[in-house]
Design a protein around this motif. Structure first.
Motif, PDB file in Angstrom:
ATOM      1  N   GLN B 330       8.870 -13.033 -17.354  1.00 45.69           N
ATOM      2  CA  GLN B 330       7.700 -13.091 -18.240  1.00 45.69           C
ATOM      3  C   GLN B 330       6.435 -13.344 -17.438  1.00 45.69           C
ATOM      4  O   GLN B 330       5.393 -12.726 -17.671  1.00 45.69           O
ATOM      5  CB  GLN B 330       7.870 -14.213 -19.281  1.00 45.69           C
ATOM      6  N   GLN B 331       6.545 -14.265 -16.485  1.00 47.48           N
ATOM      7  CA  GLN B 331       5.368 -14.604 -15.685  1.00 47.48           C
ATOM      8  C   GLN B 331       4.907 -13.419 -14.848  1.00 47.48           C
ATOM      9  O   GLN B 331       3.708 -13.179 -14.721  1.00 47.48           O
ATOM     10  CB  GLN B 331       5.672 -15.798 -14.771  1.00 47.48           C
ATOM     11  N   LYS B 334       3.300 -10.762 -17.295  1.00 46.15           N
ATOM     12  CA  LYS B 334       2.014 -11.237 -17.827  1.00 46.15           C
ATOM     13  C   LYS B 334       1.012 -11.465 -16.710  1.00 46.15           C
ATOM     14  O   LYS B 334      -0.191 -11.301 -16.908  1.00 46.15           O
ATOM     15  CB  LYS B 334       2.228 -12.506 -18.645  1.00 46.15           C
ATOM     16  N   ALA B 338      -2.695  -9.982 -16.356  1.00 44.30           N
ATOM     17  CA  ALA B 338      -3.849 -10.888 -16.231  1.00 44.30           C
ATOM     18  C   ALA B 338      -4.737 -10.478 -15.055  1.00 44.30           C
ATOM     19  O   ALA B 338      -5.972 -10.518 -15.143  1.00 44.30           O
ATOM     20  CB  ALA B 338      -3.370 -12.329 -16.066  1.00 44.30           C
TER      21      ALA B 338
END
Lengths: 604, 388
Positions: B330-331, B334, B338
């Protein structure tokens, strides 16, 4: 013999952080490091449970191996060279804790577990705080299950370590909690995500006791109790369960296994309770009622040859067990003793007998109990538990909640003087004290039943019926031959009373399955929902593990041995209440106030 | 001319022998040691991607204590861009069964299972029909080894061997801790050989041709041929059996559309090779290994989108049990969004690179460990595409 056995276990030599160590084959790297007093941080690991190896916090560096193995899940191997705190390990571990924090609702100051949260502890150890990664919490639609009277489940605080899942399945055989979905949506859930109160959850709280964060907590009633204490129109009575007095100290910084009965009484008085009484009193009463119930059933079965009598009879003190059997073996509900648990008997008598004696109006009396248990919270809220016209027990606090109240009041617990319980429903016996451990109800019952039937004390040294003293992780069977009985019990002459003791619902399940299949010929079954009995209850101080439970158990038997009266039927206040109020065991008043009925429930 | 051409091979999909299960019939007359020796000599390594020497795997399982042992054929072909096992199973299933049966003989197993990807359910009637024939033949030659097909339910993670066992046992498909490895603790806790579909076919071919013949193909580290699933920006997508150890530039010459910017070797869990490295990249265990997937991208493709797509895939397909994989995926996804949006400075990519390295080191199974492959190779080689 012992020596040869030790020799057969192969020894494995390895090096951890430059120190050579030799361990038994099969020992994990984590436990090998612990032998060297090297503390590798863990999260999903728990001594009571199988190894999951899924949080990865306990990773270590192994020379000549590319990846970093999880030390909890990797057995030591010959010649291994391990580094627990290398550069590589430190960065990876920090990443892992940061990742956990990034999906964790970390508003710690609003959390019930603030200060005792294991994740928080790790975060402070790692000096996290620079928001290494993105905050993922707003992206998830987390839900909080607040519909249960005993346990609150907050998914936003869950770190998916699955300790709860393993607890529910392995220790309790319940599997109310399981893993649902996959990847980023993976969560700990119930059957079709029903709220906890609608599924097989027994409220035993073993998951609560093992949850490293605030994802699973007991519903606390601390503020409600303070409100009652401060309300001048209310008379607040508190009762304390046998297993609280040997564990409360742990919640207040004392080592496990300390008996703090006197300090606890003082603390409760200082907190402002109007009367500090003892659940032990109704534990003794339970023995009288339950013992007589057993004898009545035996009589019906053996003398009257009544085919409808339900034997074996099973104890009914443990509310987690009650809900379990209601879900899992609804067809065996007739085998349960109809006795309410000591907590509920106590509550019912507070609102009747106690009020009558103290000339109080029951509507102004608030009944509070301190329990090692979360299921007691559910039990107190059962609709059938208000036979006096008032709720038997208004608020149930766990040992942990009492610990918090004592801290809130600023009491220096260890330095408190020791006081005695107030009188009228405050007297206790050794038989009642051992209710707190597995096998205790059985032992207490036998001490009384044997004497009622034969007129003699049980033939065990020091009244210690060690064959029924349950052991963790095992189902204990015992039998006692009844001989030279009094004339009125002649049908019991020569009967071999067969008993079985089980703790932990996974073991209870086995026993009851045998009963259901007709494979067992027991007369009397004692079941405690939690490992080790109430001393290992879900409401007990955290951590609880086998070592700690053993110490608590020793303390309970020590307390028993220290009591001047050790048989329930000799409790003077119990004798008094029959004389003044109840009449006789299983009498009309008893049935109204001290006995209950059960509800079959669904199996999911 | 011929040395610029890739060596096309026709082992796997080649004709069956005239007599049904002839190779199997012949092989079971040989001793286990002889068979293992041939396998070892052939240098055959697993075709699922990890490349563990097949002979060693079988040997360990044969030596593992235990009465009951199993052979499992991993046909849970879920890697994005891979579709060769489907082809093998639909065209030459008998070769797969033969390979499994030989394995059964060598390790002392009486039961074999094919764990078939849920999406390949349409193959089931045909395969079961073919299995009837196999069982008849096995009976005729006195071989006590039965094969049963189990269907997956669409989870990528169940292609991971221990998760596959869990799934077969009726549990949630989650990888187990290793050790113990399947060779001692596999399906139902029994010693188990689990191999890719293609590996079993290779075994069968080695038995037919002999190890010397097999070794003529490929390089020292990567013996034999491999079935490739070629997809993406190519005029000729499809399944090709090629010699192992080929340089990537020749592959691109043959399959590219003239504008190939990058090749993703080994699917989402594999490596991305940019144009400037085509020449120096060898496809094989000494270079970039692959389970078969070769995806070509031309200059019209955004590598950011490619990576985002892969990460989305991993984010969904992670079983979710271990922290590095569940949260790390997920990091990473995302995080690159970002950076792209300007919410994070481009230096954050370095942070993410370190994170992917930690995932590689600490994840519980191959899934989480291999996310870093595509992530770091794409981010490293196409940094400007990640930022602008």
């Amino acid at each position: 013999m012992k020596n040869t056995k030790i020799e057969t276990i192969k020894q494995i030599n390895l090096t951890i952080d430059g120190i050579q160590v030799s361990v038994d084959e099969g020992t994990t790297i984590l436990n090998a490091a612990r032998q060297l007093n090297i503390h590798i941080p863990t999260l999903c690991f728990h001594e009571d449970l199988c190894v999951a190896g899924n949080c990865r916090v306990c990773i270590v560096e192994q020379e000549k191996v590319k990846s970093l193995p999880a030390s909890c899940a990797t057995p030591a191997a010959e010649g291994m060279v391990i580094h627990t705190n290398s550069m590589k390990v430190r960065l990876a571990r920090k990443h892992i804790v940061e990742l956990l924090l990034s999906e964790h609702n970390a508003d710690c100051t609003k959390c019930y577990k603030n200060g005792i949260c294991e994740l928080q502890g790790l975060a402070s150890q790692m000096l996290t705080g620079d928001h290494m990664f993105l905050d993922l919490v707003p992206d998830h639609k987390y839900s909080i299950d607040m519909f249960n009277t005993a346990i609150i489940k907050d998914d936003s605080r869950c770190i998916r370590c699955q300790r709860c899942v393993r607890t529910c399945e392995e220790l309790q055989g319940v599997s109310a909690l399981g893993v649902a979905y996959r990847g980023n949506h993976m969560k700990i859930s119930t059957f079709y995500e029903h709220p906890l109160f609608e599924v097989v959850c027994t409220n035993c709280g073993q998951c609560v006791n093992r949850c490293p964060t605030g994802a699973l907590i007991e519903r606390n009633y601390i503020d409600q109790v303070w409100d009652a204490i401060y309300d001048p129109t209310k008379h607040v009575v508190v009762q304390t369960a046998p297993a609280v007095r040997i564990a409360l100290g742990e919640a207040l910084g004392m080592p496990p296994g300390k008996i703090v009965t006197g300090k606890m009484v003082t603390a409760l008085k200082r907190l402002g309770f109007d009367s500090v009484l003892d659940t032990d009193f109704t534990a003794d009463l339970t023995i009288i009622e339950e013992g007589n119930e057993l004898l009545t059933r035996l009589k019906k079965a053996l003398l009257d040859k009544d085919p409808n009598v339900s034997l074996p009879m099973a104890t009914s003190c443990s509310p987690g067990w009650i809900k379990f059997i209601e879900h899992t073996f609804p067809e065996l509900l007739g085998n349960l003793s109809t006795c309410k648990s000591p907590q509920q008997m106590f509550g019912a008598l507070v609102k009747t007998y106690y009020c009558q004696k103290r000339k109080l109006d029951a509507k102004n009396v608030v009944s509070v109990s301190i329990m090692p248990c979360t299921a007691k919270k559910f039990e107190a809220n059962r609709p059938e538990m208000r036979s006096s016209g008032y709720k038997d027990v208004d608020f149930v606090l766990t040992t942990r909640e009492l610990g918090i109240m004592i801290k809130q009041a600023g009491l220096d617990f260890e330095e408190l003087p020791e006081e005695h319980f107030d009188s009228l429903m405050g007297s206790s016996t050794g038989a009642a004290v051992i209710f707190g451990t597995t096998g205790g109800v059985m032992e207490a019952a036998i001490r009384t039943v044997y004497e009622v039937v034969t007129g003699r004390e049980i033939p065990f040294e020091g009244l210690n019926i060690t064959p029924v003293r349950g052991t963790e992780g095992e189902v204990r069977e015992a039998s006692l031959k009844i001989e030279k009985v009094k004339p009125e019990w002649s049908f019991l002459e020569g009967v071999e009373l067969k008993c079985v003791v089980a703790n932990g619902l996974a073991h209870a399940k086995k026993v009851m399955q045998d009963v259901k299949d007709g494979k067992a010929n027991y007369h009397f079954i004692e079941i405690m929902a939690c490992p080790g009995g109430c001393l290992g209850g879900g409401g007990q101080p955290i951590p609880t593990n086998k070592e700690i439970r053993t110490k608590r158990k020793e303390a309970i038997y020590e307390e028993d041995m220290g009591m001047s009266i050790r048989k329930s039927h000799e409790n003077p206040e119990v004798q008094l209440i029959y004389k003044e109020f109840l009449g006789h065991p299983l009498g009309h008043k008893s049935h109204e106030l001290l006995h209950t009925h059960y509800t079959p429930r669904k199996r999911y | 001319m011929s040395d610029t051409k890739l060596k096309r091979v026709d082992l796997i999909f080649g004709e069956y022998s005239n007599v049904k299960y002839k190779v199997l019939t012949d092989t079971i007359k040989r001793s286990n040691d002889e068979i293992l020796e041939d396998l070892l000599e052939s240098g055959l390594r697993g075709r699922g991607g990890a490349g563990f020497p097949t002979a060693m795997k079988w040997k360990f399982t044969a030596q593992a204590p235990g009465e009951e042992k199993f052979v499992v054929c991993n046909a849970d072909e879920g890697e994005p861009g891979t579709f060769k096992d489907r082809e093998i199973l639909s065209r030459v299933p008998r070769k797969v069964f033969s390979g499994m049966a030989i394995c059964g003989k060598v390790i002392g197993a009486k039961r074999g299972y094919i764990y078939l990807r849920g999406e390949y359910k349409f193959l089931l009637p045909e395969l079961n029909k073919e299995l009837e024939g196999y069982h008849e033949s096995a009976k005729a030659i006195g071989l006590d080894f039965s094969i049963e097909i189990r269907l997956g339910s669409g989870a990528y993670i169940c292609g991971e061997e221990s998760a596959l066992f869990e799934s077969m046992e009726g549990n949630r498909g989650e990888p187990r801790n290793k050790p113990p490895y399947p060779t001692t603790y596999g399906y139902l806790g029994k010693p188990t050989v689990i191999n890719n579909v293609e590996t079993f076919v290779n075994v069968m071919m080695i038995m037919r041709l002999g190890p010397i013949q097999f070794k003529l193909l490929g390089t020292t580290d990567s013996r034999g041929s491999k079935v490739f699933s070629v997809s993406g920006d190519t005029p000729i997508p499809g399944i090709y059996e090629l010699e192992l150890g080929m340089p990537l530039d020749r592959f691109v010459d043959e399959f590219g559309d003239g504008d190939t910017k990058a090749v993703q070797v080994g699917g989402a869990s594999g490596f991305c090779v940019p144009r400037k490295k085509f020449k120096d990249t060898v496809i094989g265990f000494e270079g970039v290994p692959t389970g078969g997937s070769m995806m070509l991208f031309n200059s019209s493709r955004s590598m950011f989108n490619v990576l985002h797509n892969y990460l989305e895939f991993f984010e969904e397909e992670s079983c979710g049990q271990c922290t590095p994989c569940r949260v790390g995926c997920q990091q990473l996804r995302k995080g690159i969004v970002a950076v792209k949006k300007g919410d994070k400075k481009f230096l954050y990519l370095d942070q993410l690179m370190k994170l992917s390295e930690s995932m590689k080191l600490t994840a519980k199974c191959g899934l989480g460990q291999s996310v870093a492959n595509s992530f770091s190779s794409i981010v490293y080689n196409f940094k400007e595409e990640m930022i602008y």
